[in-house]
Design a protein around this motif. Structure first.
Motif, mmCIF file in Angstrom:
data_model
loop_
_atom_site.group_PDB
_atom_site.id
_atom_site.type_symbol
_atom_site.label_atom_id
_atom_site.label_comp_id
_atom_site.label_asym_id
_atom_site.label_seq_id
_atom_site.Cartn_x
_atom_site.Cartn_y
_atom_site.Cartn_z
ATOM 1 N N VAL A 135 46.944 37.317 -40.572
ATOM 2 C CA VAL A 135 48.052 38.280 -40.583
ATOM 3 C C VAL A 135 49.255 37.644 -39.880
ATOM 4 C CG1 VAL A 135 46.526 40.278 -40.592
ATOM 5 C CG2 VAL A 135 47.328 39.356 -38.407
ATOM 6 N N PRO A 136 50.469 38.111 -40.160
ATOM 7 C CA PRO A 136 51.646 37.536 -39.500
ATOM 8 C C PRO A 136 51.586 37.756 -37.992
ATOM 9 C CG PRO A 136 52.297 38.850 -41.410
ATOM 10 C CD PRO A 136 50.847 39.127 -41.168
ATOM 11 N N PRO A 137 51.956 36.758 -37.208
ATOM 12 C CA PRO A 137 51.998 36.931 -35.751
ATOM 13 C C PRO A 137 53.096 37.917 -35.389
ATOM 14 C CG PRO A 137 53.056 34.881 -36.360
ATOM 15 C CD PRO A 137 52.427 35.423 -37.609
ATOM 16 N N GLY A 138 52.997 38.517 -34.205
ATOM 17 C CA GLY A 138 53.948 39.561 -33.840
ATOM 18 C C GLY A 138 54.753 39.295 -32.579
ATOM 19 N N LEU A 139 55.830 40.030 -32.462
ATOM 20 C CA LEU A 139 56.635 40.020 -31.246
ATOM 21 C C LEU A 139 55.814 40.584 -30.092
ATOM 22 C CD1 LEU A 139 59.460 39.611 -29.935
ATOM 23 C CD2 LEU A 139 60.011 41.950 -30.625
ATOM 24 N N THR A 140 54.988 41.561 -30.414
ATOM 25 C CA THR A 140 54.046 42.140 -29.465
ATOM 26 C C THR A 140 52.831 42.621 -30.243
ATOM 27 O OG1 THR A 140 53.762 43.735 -27.653
ATOM 28 C CG2 THR A 140 55.003 44.489 -29.577
ATOM 29 N N GLY A 141 51.790 43.007 -29.525
ATOM 30 C CA GLY A 141 50.580 43.418 -30.232
ATOM 31 C C GLY A 141 49.589 44.155 -29.349
ATOM 32 N N TRP A 142 48.426 44.369 -29.897
ATOM 33 C CA TRP A 142 47.368 45.129 -29.222
ATOM 34 C C TRP A 142 46.934 44.451 -27.928
ATOM 35 C CZ3 TRP A 142 45.967 49.845 -29.131
ATOM 36 C CH2 TRP A 142 44.698 50.250 -28.728
ATOM 37 N N ILE A 145 49.437 44.948 -24.894
ATOM 38 C CA ILE A 145 49.435 46.205 -24.145
ATOM 39 C C ILE A 145 48.104 46.419 -23.437
ATOM 40 C CG2 ILE A 145 51.114 47.260 -25.705
ATOM 41 C CD1 ILE A 145 48.843 48.957 -26.870
ATOM 42 N N ASN A 146 47.249 45.385 -23.519
ATOM 43 C CA ASN A 146 45.954 45.466 -22.854
ATOM 44 C C ASN A 146 45.696 44.272 -21.941
ATOM 45 O OD1 ASN A 146 44.215 47.867 -23.937
ATOM 46 N ND2 ASN A 146 45.243 47.047 -25.738
ATOM 47 N N GLY A 147 46.783 43.701 -21.386
ATOM 48 C CA GLY A 147 46.577 42.641 -20.429
ATOM 49 C C GLY A 147 47.541 41.470 -20.473
ATOM 50 N N ARG A 148 48.133 41.162 -21.652
ATOM 51 C CA ARG A 148 49.079 40.059 -21.790
ATOM 52 C C ARG A 148 48.479 38.743 -21.285
ATOM 53 N NH1 ARG A 148 54.971 42.136 -19.896
ATOM 54 N NH2 ARG A 148 55.604 40.226 -20.971
ATOM 55 N N ASP A 149 49.141 38.046 -20.362
ATOM 56 C CA ASP A 149 48.703 36.729 -19.901
ATOM 57 C C ASP A 149 47.397 36.771 -19.106
ATOM 58 O OD1 ASP A 149 50.961 35.603 -21.018
ATOM 59 O OD2 ASP A 149 52.131 35.750 -19.175
ATOM 60 N N GLU A 150 47.040 37.933 -18.599
ATOM 61 C CA GLU A 150 45.853 38.024 -17.745
ATOM 62 C C GLU A 150 44.558 37.842 -18.511
ATOM 63 O OE1 GLU A 150 45.945 41.761 -15.786
ATOM 64 O OE2 GLU A 150 47.285 41.098 -14.200
ATOM 65 N N LEU A 151 44.566 38.071 -19.812
ATOM 66 C CA LEU A 151 43.331 38.107 -20.567
ATOM 67 C C LEU A 151 42.749 36.725 -20.835
ATOM 68 C CD1 LEU A 151 44.286 40.797 -23.240
ATOM 69 C CD2 LEU A 151 42.869 41.124 -21.205
ATOM 70 N N PRO A 152 41.433 36.571 -20.678
ATOM 71 C CA PRO A 152 40.765 35.335 -21.091
ATOM 72 C C PRO A 152 40.900 35.189 -22.608
ATOM 73 C CG PRO A 152 39.341 36.662 -19.678
ATOM 74 C CD PRO A 152 40.498 37.525 -20.054
ATOM 75 N N ILE A 153 40.801 33.974 -23.103
ATOM 76 C CA ILE A 153 41.009 33.708 -24.525
ATOM 77 C C ILE A 153 40.058 34.507 -25.411
ATOM 78 C CG2 ILE A 153 40.633 31.912 -26.278
ATOM 79 C CD1 ILE A 153 42.054 29.973 -24.403
ATOM 80 N N LYS A 154 38.788 34.594 -25.035
ATOM 81 C CA LYS A 154 37.823 35.310 -25.863
ATOM 82 C C LYS A 154 38.161 36.798 -25.962
ATOM 83 C CE LYS A 154 33.848 32.242 -25.401
ATOM 84 N NZ LYS A 154 32.407 32.133 -25.037
ATOM 85 N N VAL A 155 38.632 37.357 -24.860
ATOM 86 C CA VAL A 155 39.012 38.776 -24.861
ATOM 87 C C VAL A 155 40.265 38.984 -25.697
ATOM 88 C CG1 VAL A 155 39.699 40.730 -23.427
ATOM 89 C CG2 VAL A 155 37.972 39.124 -22.601
ATOM 90 N N LYS A 156 41.236 38.085 -25.520
ATOM 91 C CA LYS A 156 42.487 38.189 -26.272
ATOM 92 C C LYS A 156 42.219 38.118 -27.773
ATOM 93 C CE LYS A 156 46.007 36.130 -24.523
ATOM 94 N NZ LYS A 156 46.980 35.092 -24.068
ATOM 95 N N ALA A 157 41.385 37.163 -28.189
ATOM 96 C CA ALA A 157 41.068 37.006 -29.609
ATOM 97 C C ALA A 157 40.329 38.230 -30.151
ATOM 98 C CB ALA A 157 40.232 35.743 -29.823
#
Length: 210
Positions: A135-142, A145-157
């Motif tokens: 899907v197209p990447p976004g300016l912002t996303g899910w 709003i659930n952690g931004r830079d704080e999230l580990p890669i597996k959680v972010k994905a």
């Protein structure tokens, strides 16, 4: 079907954004030029839909001698590279405004997974598991709003995958207004250095490893 509607919404809102925000663009351009040497805009190769590459646009927030192709949070001491105006832009996410043009020309969407750096192979590979690169990447996303830079890669994905699975007009609306709240509160912004997982993140990470 919704993808076509989503694209129409992107075109209309990005065009309105470019017109309405033009005065703010001018003010920020002047502030950046007065604050430090270098170009106003910063281009960086990112991963788009189906893992194609494109140049994302941002207002420059760092000195021109900053190491290239390295996420800010992975720099040893990012504060030494961030300009005075850049600190304000990053805190308020105003540095992301030029991406409205990326949205208008179809390289990005308003809502979607944040585009990975071309060399963030671990994130790209993890997103493949959930179809988040389709899907197209976004300016912002899910995930934003659930952690931004704080999230580990597996959680972010995983969160990016949840967005793809549940993608709809109302989910996009929730992400849009959720982003405004996150920006106001400066939630989840990590500029650099090592960090430990919070209890919530640790639970997420353990759950994904099962």
């Amino acid at each position: 079907m919704y993808m076509r509607i989503k694209r129409i919404i992107d075109i209309l809102l990005s065009l309105i954004g470019l017109i309405v925000l033009f005065p703010i663009f001018l003010i920020l351009i002047i502030a950046i030029k007065l604050d430090s040497q270098g170009p106003v805009m910063f281009k960086q190769k990112r991963v788009g839909i189906h893992k194609t590459h494109f140049n994302i646009l941002k207002f420059r927030t760092m000195r021109i001698d900053t190491p290239k192709h390295t996420p800010t949070h992975m720099l040893e001491n990012p504060e030494q590279y961030i300009t005075k105006v850049g600190k304000l832009l990053r805190k308020t996410s105003l540095d992301e405004l030029p991406q409205i043009w990326n949205i208008f020309v179809g390289k990005m969407s308003i809502i979607g997974p944040r585009p990975a750096l071309w060399n963030q192979y671990d994130l790209i590979e993890e997103r493949d598991k959930y179809g988040a690169n389709a899907v197209p990447p976004g300016l912002t996303g899910w995930a934003q709003i659930n952690g931004r830079d704080e999230l580990p890669i597996k959680v972010k994905a995983k969160l990016d995958g949840e967005y793809v699975e549940k993608m709809s007009f109302w989910v996009d609306v929730k992400c849009f207004f959720g982003t405004i709240v996150s920006v106001v509160k400066s939630d989840g912004v990590v500029e650099g250095g090592a960090r430990e997982l919070t209890h919530k993140e640790a639970i997420f990470d353990l759950g994904l490893k099962k």
